[in-house]
Structures are given as structure tokens and as C-alpha cells.
Write a protein that holds these residues in place. Sequence first.
Motif, PDB file in Angstrom:
ATOM      1  N   ILE A  51      92.970  50.618  45.442  1.00 52.56           N
ATOM      2  CA  ILE A  51      94.409  50.366  45.339  1.00 52.56           C
ATOM      3  C   ILE A  51      94.702  48.894  45.589  1.00 52.56           C
ATOM      4  O   ILE A  51      95.534  48.274  44.940  1.00 52.56           O
ATOM      5  CB  ILE A  51      95.150  51.250  46.357  1.00 52.56           C
ATOM      6  N   GLY A  52      93.951  48.329  46.520  1.00 54.09           N
ATOM      7  CA  GLY A  52      94.185  46.928  46.885  1.00 54.09           C
ATOM      8  C   GLY A  52      93.864  45.947  45.784  1.00 54.09           C
ATOM      9  O   GLY A  52      93.949  44.745  45.979  1.00 54.09           O
ATOM     10  N   HIS A  53      93.484  46.451  44.635  1.00 51.18           N
ATOM     11  CA  HIS A  53      93.088  45.506  43.588  1.00 51.18           C
ATOM     12  C   HIS A  53      94.260  45.015  42.743  1.00 51.18           C
ATOM     13  O   HIS A  53      94.256  43.890  42.265  1.00 51.18           O
ATOM     14  CB  HIS A  53      92.033  46.125  42.669  1.00 51.18           C
ATOM     15  N   ALA A  54      95.266  45.862  42.588  1.00 47.08           N
ATOM     16  CA  ALA A  54      96.357  45.506  41.676  1.00 47.08           C
ATOM     17  C   ALA A  54      96.964  44.166  42.084  1.00 47.08           C
ATOM     18  O   ALA A  54      97.152  43.281  41.267  1.00 47.08           O
ATOM     19  CB  ALA A  54      97.402  46.594  41.704  1.00 47.08           C
ATOM     20  N   GLY A  55      97.224  44.015  43.389  1.00 47.13           N
ATOM     21  CA  GLY A  55      97.940  42.836  43.865  1.00 47.13           C
ATOM     22  C   GLY A  55      97.358  41.560  43.329  1.00 47.13           C
ATOM     23  O   GLY A  55      97.956  40.858  42.501  1.00 47.13           O
ATOM     24  N   THR A  56      96.123  41.283  43.746  1.00 44.60           N
ATOM     25  CA  THR A  56      95.535  40.008  43.374  1.00 44.60           C
ATOM     26  C   THR A  56      95.376  39.924  41.864  1.00 44.60           C
ATOM     27  O   THR A  56      95.546  38.861  41.272  1.00 44.60           O
ATOM     28  CB  THR A  56      94.183  39.855  44.074  1.00 44.60           C
ATOM     29  N   LEU A  57      95.068  41.087  41.272  1.00 53.26           N
ATOM     30  CA  LEU A  57      94.929  41.057  39.807  1.00 53.26           C
ATOM     31  C   LEU A  57      96.219  40.570  39.177  1.00 53.26           C
ATOM     32  O   LEU A  57      96.255  39.604  38.425  1.00 53.26           O
ATOM     33  CB  LEU A  57      94.605  42.454  39.290  1.00 53.26           C
ATOM     34  N   ILE A  58      97.331  41.197  39.555  1.00 50.24           N
ATOM     35  CA  ILE A  58      98.615  40.834  38.952  1.00 50.24           C
ATOM     36  C   ILE A  58      98.922  39.370  39.218  1.00 50.24           C
ATOM     37  O   ILE A  58      99.159  38.571  38.308  1.00 50.24           O
ATOM     38  CB  ILE A  58      99.732  41.735  39.522  1.00 50.24           C
ATOM     39  N   SER A  59      98.822  38.978  40.503  1.00 47.23           N
ATOM     40  CA  SER A  59      99.224  37.589  40.793  1.00 47.23           C
ATOM     41  C   SER A  59      98.265  36.600  40.182  1.00 47.23           C
ATOM     42  O   SER A  59      98.682  35.599  39.622  1.00 47.23           O
ATOM     43  CB  SER A  59      99.275  37.376  42.291  1.00 47.23           C
ATOM     44  N   ALA A  60      96.955  36.900  40.280  1.00 43.23           N
ATOM     45  CA  ALA A  60      95.996  35.876  39.860  1.00 43.23           C
ATOM     46  C   ALA A  60      95.787  35.893  38.356  1.00 43.23           C
ATOM     47  O   ALA A  60      96.188  34.964  37.648  1.00 43.23           O
ATOM     48  CB  ALA A  60      94.678  36.107  40.577  1.00 43.23           C
ATOM     49  N   ILE A  61      95.248  37.004  37.860  1.00 42.34           N
ATOM     50  CA  ILE A  61      94.834  36.992  36.459  1.00 42.34           C
ATOM     51  C   ILE A  61      96.051  36.810  35.553  1.00 42.34           C
ATOM     52  O   ILE A  61      96.088  35.918  34.694  1.00 42.34           O
ATOM     53  CB  ILE A  61      94.085  38.295  36.115  1.00 42.34           C
ATOM     54  N   LEU A  62      97.104  37.572  35.797  1.00 42.69           N
ATOM     55  CA  LEU A  62      98.274  37.443  34.926  1.00 42.69           C
ATOM     56  C   LEU A  62      98.896  36.058  35.068  1.00 42.69           C
ATOM     57  O   LEU A  62      99.460  35.515  34.132  1.00 42.69           O
ATOM     58  CB  LEU A  62      99.283  38.542  35.258  1.00 42.69           C
ATOM     59  N   HIS A  63      98.743  35.475  36.241  1.00 45.94           N
ATOM     60  CA  HIS A  63      99.244  34.109  36.404  1.00 45.94           C
ATOM     61  C   HIS A  63      98.466  33.160  35.491  1.00 45.94           C
ATOM     62  O   HIS A  63      99.052  32.326  34.788  1.00 45.94           O
ATOM     63  CB  HIS A  63      99.107  33.682  37.865  1.00 45.94           C
TER      64      HIS A  63
END
Lengths: 1022, 179, 461
Positions: C94-106
Motif C-alpha cells: 500500500i505504501g507504494h502509491a504515495g512515492t509513485l504518484i509524487s515521484a514518477i508522475l512528477h
Amino acid sequence: MSQIKNKNQGFVKTNHNGEEKVNSHQFGYWKGLKDISSTDDYDKYLKQSEHHEDSNVSRRNFLSLVAASVALAGLEGCKKPVQKIIPYVDAEIGTIPGIPKYYASTMPFQNNAIGVLIENHDERPVKVEGNEKHPTSLGKSNTFSQATVLDMYDPDRARGLKLDGKKVAWSDYVKYAKSIYDSNGEGLAVLLQESSSPTLNVLRDNFAKTYPNADWVVYDPINNENLYLGIKKAFGKKMQPYNRLENAQTILSIGSDFLGCDDNNIYHTKKFAQNRKLENENSTMNRLYVVESSMTLTGANADHRLNVSVGEFNSVLKELCSELKKLGLKTDARSVKTSNNLWIKTVAEELIKNKGNCIILGGNHLSAEAHAVIAMLNNQLVAPIDYYPLTKSHVTSSKDLGVLCKKMEKGAVKNLIILGGNPVYNTSADLEFATLMKNVENIVHLSNIYDETSKHSNWHIAESHFFETWGDAMTYDGYPSVIQPQIRPLFQSKSVIEILIPLVYGKEKRSYDFIKDIWKRKIAKQSNFENTWNKILHNGIYNKALLKAQGVRSRNVSLLSLTDQKTKENQFEVVFVASSSMYDGRYANNGWLQELPKPITHLTWDNAALISMSVAKQLNVKNGQMLEITLNKKTVKIPAWIVPGQNKKTITLELGYGRDFNGRVGHGVGFNMYPLRTTKSMRYGSGATVKVLKEKYPLAGTQDHYGLESDDLALSKSLSADETQNRIPELVRQATLDEYKDHPDFVKHAVEKHLPDKGRELKDYSMYNPEPEYDYSKGHQWGMSIDLTSCTGCNACSIACQSENNIPVVGKQQVLNGREMHWIRIDNYFSGDPDNPEVSTQSVACVHCELAPCETVCPVAATTHSTDGVNQMAYNRCVGTRYCANNCPYKVRKFNFYNFTKDTPEVVQMAMNPDVSMRSRGVMEKCTYCYQRVSEARIKASNERRELVDGDIKTACQQSCPAGAIVFGDINDSQSEVSKAKRRNRDYALLGQLGTSPRTTYLAKIRNQNPKLITNHARALH
Amino acid sequence: MKTYGIIAKFDDPSALVHAAEQIKDAGFKNFDCHSPFPVHGLDDAMGLKRSKLGYVIGVCGLIGALFGFGLQTWVHLSEYPMNISGKPFFAYPAYFIITFELMVLFSAFGAVFGMMYFNKIPRLHHPLFYSEKFSSVTSDAFYVSIESSDPKYDEKEVEDFLKKIGGKDIEILKDEYEE
Amino acid sequence: MSEAVIKSRAQKNSEELLLGDQTFTTITNDISGIPEQKKAPIQWKLAFALALSLVSVFVGALGYLIWEGVGIWGVNAPIGWGWAIINFVWWVGIGHAGTLISAILHLFRQNWRNSINRFAETMTLFAVICALIFPGIHIGRIWLAYWFFPVPNQMAMWPNFRSPLIWDFFAVFTYFTVSLLFWYTGLIPDLATLRDRAKTKLRKKIYGFFALGWRGGNRQWQHYELAYLVLAGIATPLVLSVHSVVSSDFAVSIIPGWHTTIFPPYFVAGAIYSGFGMVMTLVIAARSIYNLKHIFTISHLDKMAQIMLLTGSIVGYSYVMEFFIAWYSGNPYESYAFINRALGPYWWAYWTMISCNVILPQFFWFKRFRTHVPFLFIASILVNIGMWFERFVIVVISLHRDYMPSAWAMYSPTIWDIAIYLGTFGIFFTGFLLFLRFLPMVSMTEIKLVLPESNPQHGDH
């Protein structure tokens, strides 16, 4: 010294529980070395030792005195038992703390004598081994002799003497005995268990002299009475047959569990296995035919097994007779109508073929008549059996017991002395012994624990464990062996002999002197007796037999009396068997035995009604379903357990459970089957009816799936069963002797099947290149080889391991959760016809992989590899992630889910091996190859300025294994037994295709099947 | 007493960017443009050089990686070599994961603390905070600030200049706060 | 130019990522208005009370666990790992979405993520905290958990760096630290906003302290943006590595069903899948409670659903491949492990997993499901149920029947397994609710960049 202190302060330390407090003062232990006393203390002490055991020296005083003697070591070693006993291994005087001493002694078991070697740590007996000099144990042991240590340190043992519940002095009993002595002994009766003690013999004769019309009754619920009666029928007098299995190439067992619960099983197993050791494909081996109704160890090891209900044993026997008659034996088989059964035919032919080295063994469920016939056949087949005379004092006579009960009923018995045994619990139900006891004025009961019988007796006297008392016993073939105490009685207990002396002679005698005297006058009649005596103590046995083998000539035995007990439709026959763990109930308070998974059933902490799978289907019964079994209007309730190879008509009931006594371990464990056992159905009874009850009962089996029984879960029917069947040939590689001859390398086949890529070595798959820098070619490299052909699966190794390595007992609930701790797991796989399957037995402990999957995954490097190739656990480093256990393909790592040793009573702590550290909660543990023994041997060797040689080190399992199936040693020494074993072409590594290169390998199982009877072809081949 | 500098408000990002260009062209050095969010093009408009932060982070990452690999190698080869599953002491394939993780960890620290270092934060007190109006710069206002430390700084001229390029509510801020 | 123009543009250009008449001011007011509320909404209070009670359950269960030992759980031999590890992997996932959204989508300049990244990052932080609890408490001697760290000591005891558990340990801790830094860095300008809007001295002091004296000057923005970009840059491989490493806890072993090379990508996909599921659940809840429907718009949910469709399908593909390879490898143990998954005694777990992780996301091919809020809400919860069962299937079913049939056994959890699991929900939501109460749940700075007028080049020239 400090070691002694640490070891022993614990035991004298009083604890909260008052009961404990008392005994802690009663131990024959010194109180650390706090009060080292001067030499005159020691002189006092020496005087002491002239006094007899029951001198008035206070216990505490005694403690300090012993301390003195130790402190002044060199003067004269620690005089724990006051008389002189000779250490087995090194007779030199004085105790070196931490160095164990071995004393030879004898474990009396019914009318047999098992020679044992008792390992004493700091004067504390902790481990039993077999005595190599002893003909019955031959250096080996069985589950009972291994577990007896725990009996010795049982916290629930009775203490001292009690009269009507009040503590009394020994002198009071002596007065009482005197009073009987002064009377003419009218209405006196003594009830004993079977025994072979020569001393007891003498006592009996004198007893008869003193009290001409008193009764001397011997009774044990499990006995060979019918065998002896049968032999009497055949040869004219009761005799003890001694089966020389080593000379038997063909063995036919009719209901005899000679490898399992029947008497003399150590000897039998060793001699049987001796002929099942195959050097190569050209070696020969014996062949075992078994006729039985319920799968026993013997049946499991059979090359051919015939599944027949006990009620039909007689007709099998008759057919055999007629077949043998055709082949020229003199049997009157007039009455027999042959169904000419191929199986029996073949057996008969082979028996004749091997005339002179074949043997027929009858089980104790057979009638006297059947035994007579068997004796007659054996005699004509020149079977390798020696017959030795029996004396009356030795064995059970239900006739005598019957007479005694009649007298009690009439109130003709005033004084009943019950020496050991538990008649209220284990005599046949119809006698109603308990009620009869009401008609007796005085009842003296000698027993180790206050039990069912004690409750009905006014006198109770604590019985000494054989570690604590002087005594003797005699092997079947007449070798007298001595029982010498290892330690002073912990709980002011007495032995049978000590109780009888004042009764027989009207005055006290020191049992030691008495026995020694008898040996001097009757047994070892030597000029310089003292030396002989010392030699006897040293060896544990006297090298001259008292008995001579009798020549026998069989008279013609009629078969007419052999009739079948037919069981009607939807009725069953109930067969009573001794429990492989509890025996007749005497071991009920022994945690090791309670938790020891029984061979075949793998049940712990319970007995069950063993039923066949077809019956289970027919009655729609699941494991653990409660059954109500009625026989002769007597009824018991007991859960069902489904066993492959069980006869459709037979329900097997284990005796020895459902005890109601002061035993914290055994009280109320399992179900008491004696209430179903009446005089006319002592061994088995037909015409039992079964009612299936609603409720289910949790049974703690350690191996859930036989591979034949499918776990009844949706979608998964037989999914586990089929897969297990697929894997058996690969896990337990096996072939018949003929297949082996044709394909000497058959073990290889199974591996290649699973290798991902043919033509490549396993190491080619390693990601590390070049190969690791560990050089296992130097120094000692330990390894083990287990021969599946000779292994019978008797469990001795498992419990020996438990005793040696302080493996905790976890209790039924934890076993149900799958958390049992045994380091050695005995796996059973069943294949073929569910009603008569082939059993593949395999004992599995840590195999010490050179490339161990468990090690690399441990985050804290708690399990690593030693330079001598042992996979080690650093308990103190382990944090308990359990990853190693998950990643172990053999699933041999055991985890301490709780602190299992937290509330071990102090007395039991004395049974622990000081060389092995206790494991705390949250720590992983497993087989260490008994590394403490390796170190011990290494130190010993270096002290003696010599190299370790093969055989210096024996692991606990290896030392106990009666079949000699386990070999341990240095695989770098090409001459060592283990290297030899590993060079055999049957050698294979379990799951070897995983590339773990285990140090423990197996020798494939070879079944010596008769081509005429082979049912399923080419097992391991494809 | 000494003044910190002068601030002027602008309407929107584009205005701010224009202002920045003109201030730069006018030759000012110690000035800054404040906005609620990073405004594209301001760096060029203000004539700022590329940030050096990148190098700092790179060095930190390198150190982390070396440390990670070094630690493992040292432990398993020299500090306490142990035979584990018969694998070689120098089991480099197994070392890479931790090496990578430590590289990431160190460079992350480098990024954050490097940023703080270059931005001279934490600095909880600043003369700019003395202005009531300026506080809206973190929500919706756009400000330009020219510091008195600038060589071309002259209070009157700067004020007129800011007015000229469209600055509103111009304020002169003192170095210390007084009631 | 006039306000009107801006508004009209706002609607057009921001592709419905912001609805209504939004300006810098309105955004600031809307978002920082929430932590500035005098009273929290009643739903918040109820939720917080519930969360706290769950925390107390956790504390109680943990106490008993430490007192008695892991024996209180359902774990046994051969199933040495049970719910603890399942929950660990689940929370990390579950803890993966956060960094994924902020980092990769950024990095991909997906500025639609600007309104949900803060939300996701926070969720990540607390999820990872919950995850980190389990490796610590599932071991036999909890008080020695610190032996996982390479702490120099007189006994020269060092961890075994070859063990996947140690990799795992480093990976998750690094991930937590980096996520924390990333989250905080992003928070600094918003904290400054709250500081400047603060009415009371105390609020000003506290927010001021954490805002580190941010002044929004471009000389700061310049370094700040670079730092943020680099953080995103290094967090991207990190987030991909973390679950790959977690998967190696299984992949490195030799147990059939664990020992497969497909695990890393398949675990990562699964993690993102479940992570988005959780974000979806929380976003839908928050937008209705705080009526932020104009900020968390349908179009956001739509986009998230699309990503879930993608990752869910990757996971489904992996399930198929596992079976194919198990059969194709010709390794009887491997094949049995998988047949046993689908048809063995735990078949129900397996099919729950399939229906939640493979069948359910297929609905997201259709826009009407992707934009149907109640459906999305239920789906997002089912997704995480499915992902929990995936871990159950991997951990328990693989262990309960491996090589030696003689050692086969069954597993069932105890009340304490359940208590601890529920307890972590308490910890998660307590943390998350406090965040909603005191911090801006949307990155104001970044969402302002979504407005066209944030771009100097827009408008008339």
C-alpha cells in the motif's frame, strides 16, 4: 568444582511449592560446596558408611559429609550409595567434575533383564545406554529403557511410607511384618509383577517355607502365559523360548509383534536387522512374513503381510499345517479343508526349503493350543529356538490370580501385600478387584506413584526406581545380572526385596548384604568371591549362565482344538494390545513417552480405537469421532483413528491409558480400555458392537496425511494423497531384492527425473564462480548414513535424542498446533492397497547440508557452518525469524514458540543433560549431530595424545538404534563405517536434486519379496 | 538605524517576471522575487546561475554506495568471516541491494540538507517577516525585494524605479523590528 | 486582464483537474481552511475515536505477545510465517502509491497528480510505519530486534548481509526515510502559508518552526525545485526496488511457489495496484467529508482507475505466467505447489484473490465504471482485500505443503493475529486523521501550478 555447585545448588534450592521443599532435602545431593569440612568430618563419614543405609544420620548432615568426601577427592570417591559400586568405564577412584561416569546396571522388565549402562553426571544418573556386555541389550536400548530416566525423576513419585494416609516410619512396617511373621501367616497373600530376580526366587522359596499356606501370586496384564502353556502342551513343561533370529532366514510371524511391543524386542530387532544389512546387490537377506490384524511395527517391516483378523489366525495356522503336511511334515491336518491360499502355500514351501533356519513366531493373542501347534511345527522345522526352564515365581498365572480372588471374596485373605503393579487398574474387569479388596483387613501397596490400587490399600510404600536400589535379574538364557544403585533413594522409597525380607525372615537385613550373600552362595560360587563380585558390578552381568538350554521332543499336537472365532456381520472383534508408549499403563506419567509419536499411528497423548478405512467409510467415521464399543455387556467410549492395513473386522484398542492417579502428566490422558477386558476376553473378544457418537475428540497426530487418507476439504479430495503417492518412490527410494540385483544403480533414477537440465552438474547452477573457498577435504568431516532396509522405525532414536539433548515436552495442545519438538521425526508412508499397504519408514533429522538453505537466509548469522561440516545453531544469537525453518526443505528445524521449559519441576531438571544448554523461548533448534559428544571425544583423544578414531563418537540415536541402522563418523576417513556405507550403491541423498548436498544420506530400502507373491512391480524403476 | 531593504508587490507571475528582467538590467545584484509557487522563467529573468546542489547530491550518493559495499565486504571478509551455506565470503551479488539502498539514502539526505544549506534555512527570523502585507506572498501575492546591501542601492531611486516598473504598496523594511 | 477571463480560462485549460472559479486565493482559502477550522467535523471525531480504540487493541495485543511469545499466534511448523508477514507485505505494498504518484508522475509531468500527491505521500508514510512494526514483532525474541542493524559491538556480531531479510530491512527503512524527506520537503512552502495565515501566536510559532523560515524567494525556489526533482528522481528507482527486495524474501528461498524469478515485477505491480486502491478509498472519503469535489475531481478518480486497470492486469498476467512456468518447468514440486493453490484446501483464498485482483479491474475498461464513485469506493476496498489474499496465498499456501508430505500441515490464525492486524489500522488512521486535521491535505503550491495564470507566458503576449 564450581561446575558441581552450579549443577546441584538448583536441586536443593527450595521452591514455592511445599511438596517440593520436602524432597529437595531428601535428595542424595550435597548442598554445593559451601561448607567444605575438615578431615574429621570425613572420618565421621567413613564410619557412617559402615552403618547400613537406613542409619540415623540426618540427611542434611549426610549432604555436608558427601561434600567433604568430594572436597577431599582422591581419598575415596563420592560415596553416593554407601556401598561400593564400580564405575564401568574407568575404575579409578575419585570424581572429576563434569566428566560423566558410566555404571553398569540392569533394567528389570517383566521376566526379562535388560542390561544398561547409566551415564552419571556429577553423581546424577541422566542417560541410559545399552550394555554391550549384556546378551539381551547388546549395547542397544529401546524407548522404555531410554525414557526410564524421567520415571526416576518423576516429581509425582510417592514419598516414604503411609498408613491410612498418615506418614509412618519404616520401623512401623517392620513391626507389622513381624506381627505377620509371628502369626502363622494364615490369610497372607503376596501379589507381585513378573520378575526374573534370582534373589526373589530364594525369597519365594523361603516364603513358602515360612508360610506354607500363604499365596504367592504373580500377575502382569501383558504376558506370555499362553505361550508357556502352549509349550507345556507341546513339550511337557513350561519353558521360555529364546528365538535366535540371527539364524533364521525365513521368519513367519502369526500376530507376533516381536519388533515392537512384544518382550525382548531389543534382542529381536538387533538380530533381525543383522540379516538385513546389504553390502551390495549380491548380498542376501532374511525374509519376513507376517500374519496380523492390525498394522504393527513388525507388519510394517514385513516383506509380505497377510491381513487376517485375530479370530481367523487359527484357520491360517491349520492351513499352514496342511500345506506343510503335503510337504512332508508330521501334522494331523485331517480336519483341515484347504482353501489353498497362494500366500500360505508359498510360505509353507519356503519354510520347508529353509528347514533348519526358519522360524515361526506366535503372538500373545493366540490360544495355548495354537502356541502348542507352533511349537510343534518349529520343532519339526528345526527352528533356531533355545528353550530355557521357567520358575514359577517368574511369570503370570491367571489361575493363581483367580484363586486369590476367590479367597478374597470369601474374606479368607487378611493381609494382602501388593508389590508393584496396579491390579485395581489392570486386572480383568469381571474380577472387580477393587470391591474384593474391601474384604481384606490389611493391604500393603508398594508403588512408585500413589495410584488406583493405593487408594484401596491402607498401607502405601513408595517403590524405589531401579536406579536407587540393589537387586538382580536374569536373562531368558540364564545370565544373572545385577542391579546396582546409581543414587540414594530420592523419596525414602523401598524395593520389593526390602519389603519381603522382614516378612520372610521376621527381621531386617540390608538388601545389599542379602543379595550379595545369595550371589555368593547360589550364583557366583567362587573362591575369591570379592573379585568376582567387583567384576560382576563392573560388567553388570555374571558371565556364567545359570540355566541350560533344554532338549525338546514334541509330542503330537491335535489341531482339533483350533477353532475360529467367527465375527458376525456388522459386529467386530476387539483386540487388546500393549501401548507402544504406556505399555500396560506403568509409564503413564512419563512425558517423553506420552508425547512420543507412536509408530504407524503417529498419535501422541492419547489412545484410540484403530479401525480400517473401509470400516470408517461404512460407518461414516472421521478421525477423532467418538465410538461406543460394547463387548460382553461392558462398554467403553473412545475416539476412532483410521489406520491403513487394519483388518475390516478388527478394532484394536491400546491398553495403558485413562489412568486415574496422582500423576500430573498422565492423569486422565486417553481412555481406559481395561473395563472392556474380561477373563474370557483377556487378549481379544469377538462379537463387539460399535455405536458412532455425535461428539468428536481432538487427537494429536504428528503426521496428518497417510497419503492414503484424503483430507476432506472441498475441491482438494485426495489431492494430497495422490501427490504423496507420487513422491514416495523418490523420498524413500526402494526396490525388491530382485530389482536391486537387476538394477544395482536404481537409486540414481529417481534423482535425474527432477534435475532441471540433464548433462549438467548441480554446481553448474551456482551463481558463484569460482567455487567457494571451503575445503571439506581436510580434517574430520562428520557425516551420517541411515540404512532404510534395516531401520524398523521403532522410535528408540527419537527418544534417545530427546533424553540426550534435553528436548522439551510441549503438551497435547501444542502438538495439535504442530509444535512438537522432537529433533528426529519418523516418517511413515503407505502405498498400495489401503487394506494391506506397503509401509516406507524413514527417520529424518537435520541432514546437515553443505550448502544449507537455512543458513543463508538467517539475518543475524545465527546458523552457520563449522569447519568440520556441521550445520550449527548459535542459540544465543538466534532472534527467531523462523525463516530458516521455512527454507528448510526437510522441515527439521523446531522452534520454541513458548518458553517450554519455564515450569519444569526441579526434580525433572535433574534428568537434564548438563552438556547441552537449555533453549529459551523464541529460539530455533535442531539436530546438532550430538556435537557435545563430538567435543567430548575430541578432548578425550587429545588428552590421551592420540587421533580420533572411527567409533570414538556415537551419536545418541546411533548408540540406541537396536537395528544398527544409523552410522555416524568421519567421511574423510575412507575406512570409517560411514564412508563405507556411503560408498554402497544404495546410497542416496534425500531431495538431493535440490543441490543442498546433505551430510546425512540414506541407504535405499530393499524388500526381500518372494517373486511368487509380488503384487506391484518395479516400484522405484521406470 | 539600518534598513534591510525595500519590497514591492506585483499583480501576477508575468508582471513579476518583467519586473525581474528590468531590475536585472538596471544592474541590481542583491534582489529577489517572492512568489507562492516557483514561477517559470524567473531564473533567467533574474540571471541566476545553475544550482550547484546537483554535485553535492552526486557526491553523497557515491559515498553512500562505497560505504554500503565497503561495510559488507569488510564484515564478511575481514571482521568476522563465517561459512554461511558454503557461499564465498566475497558474495558480491548479494551485496548490491544494500549498496543501492545506502546510495539512495545518502543522496536523499544530500538533496534535502544541501537544499537547506544553499537556501540558508532554517532561519526562523527574517526582516521580510516584519511586513504585514508581505505575509500574503505565501498564498497569492508576488513581491520583489531589493536589499540595502546592494552597491547600487539608494532608497529614493529604488523606490521610484520600482514604482516605474509597476510595483505597488512599496515598503521600506528596517533591519530590526520596532513597535 | 480581468478576473472573468482568468476564470473562464481556468475551466478550459485545466482539463477539469480543478472545477469552479478557482484562483490562487480560493485555493489557499479552501485548503488551508481545513486545518484552520475551529472544530473538526463530526465524522472526523467519530473516525478518530474509532482509530484510537483500535490503537489500544494493538497495544494490548502487543503487550501479551511480548509477554507470552509468538506462540499466541497461529504460526506453527511448517508454516513459520503467518499473518504478521502477510500484513507486513500488504502494508508495504500500500505504501507504494504515495512515492509513485509524487515521484514518477512528477517526472512525467503529470500535473493531475498535484492534487493527490500530498495525500498519497502521507498515506505512504503511515502505511510504511504499520509495515515496519511487523518484522520487529514477528520474531521470537522481540527485544533483540536491534540485531538486524549493523551495530558495532564487542562480540563482533554482524548481520548476515546475504540474507534477504536484511536487504528487506534496509530497503524498507531507506524507503521510509526518503518518503519522509520527500513529504516534508514538499510541505515546507505550505507550512509557510499556514504560518503566515496563522491567527494565534502558538500556531504561528509551531508552523513557523517547521516552515524553517521559508520566504518563497526565487533564490530559494531555484534550489528547492532542483532538490525536489532529484528526490523524485532517486525515489523512482527506490520505489521500484523496495517491493522487488521484499519479494526476494520469498524469491531467494527454495520453497516451491516462492522460488520464482517473476516475483519482483509482479510484486511491484501488485503494490502499485493496492496502493492506488487505498488512495482511492481515502480520497473518496475525504472529498465527500470536506467537500473538495472541485479539487479531487472525477477526472482524478478516472485516471487512478486507469492505472489500477493497468497494474491489475499486469498482476493477472503474472498469475497466469506462474502457472504456465510451473507446468513448463516440469518440476513436479513446483507444479504441485500451484495446483494446490487453486484446488487445495485453501482454494477459497486463491479464488478470492483472482476475483479481486484480476476480474474486478476489468470493469475499469468502461468509463461509466471508472467515474461511478460508489462503485469505485467499493472496488477500491475489494482491491486491497484481494491483495491481502494474494500475500496469504503466497505465504501460507506455499509453506503448508512443500517437499516432505510427512511435514504437511494446516494453518489457522488466532484471535491475536486478528487483534494485531486491526491494531495497525488504528495506528494508520490515527496518523492519517491527525494529518487531515493539522496539515494541508493538498499541496497548495503545486496545485496552484495547475492554474493557467501560474504560467507567466499565458494570456496576452
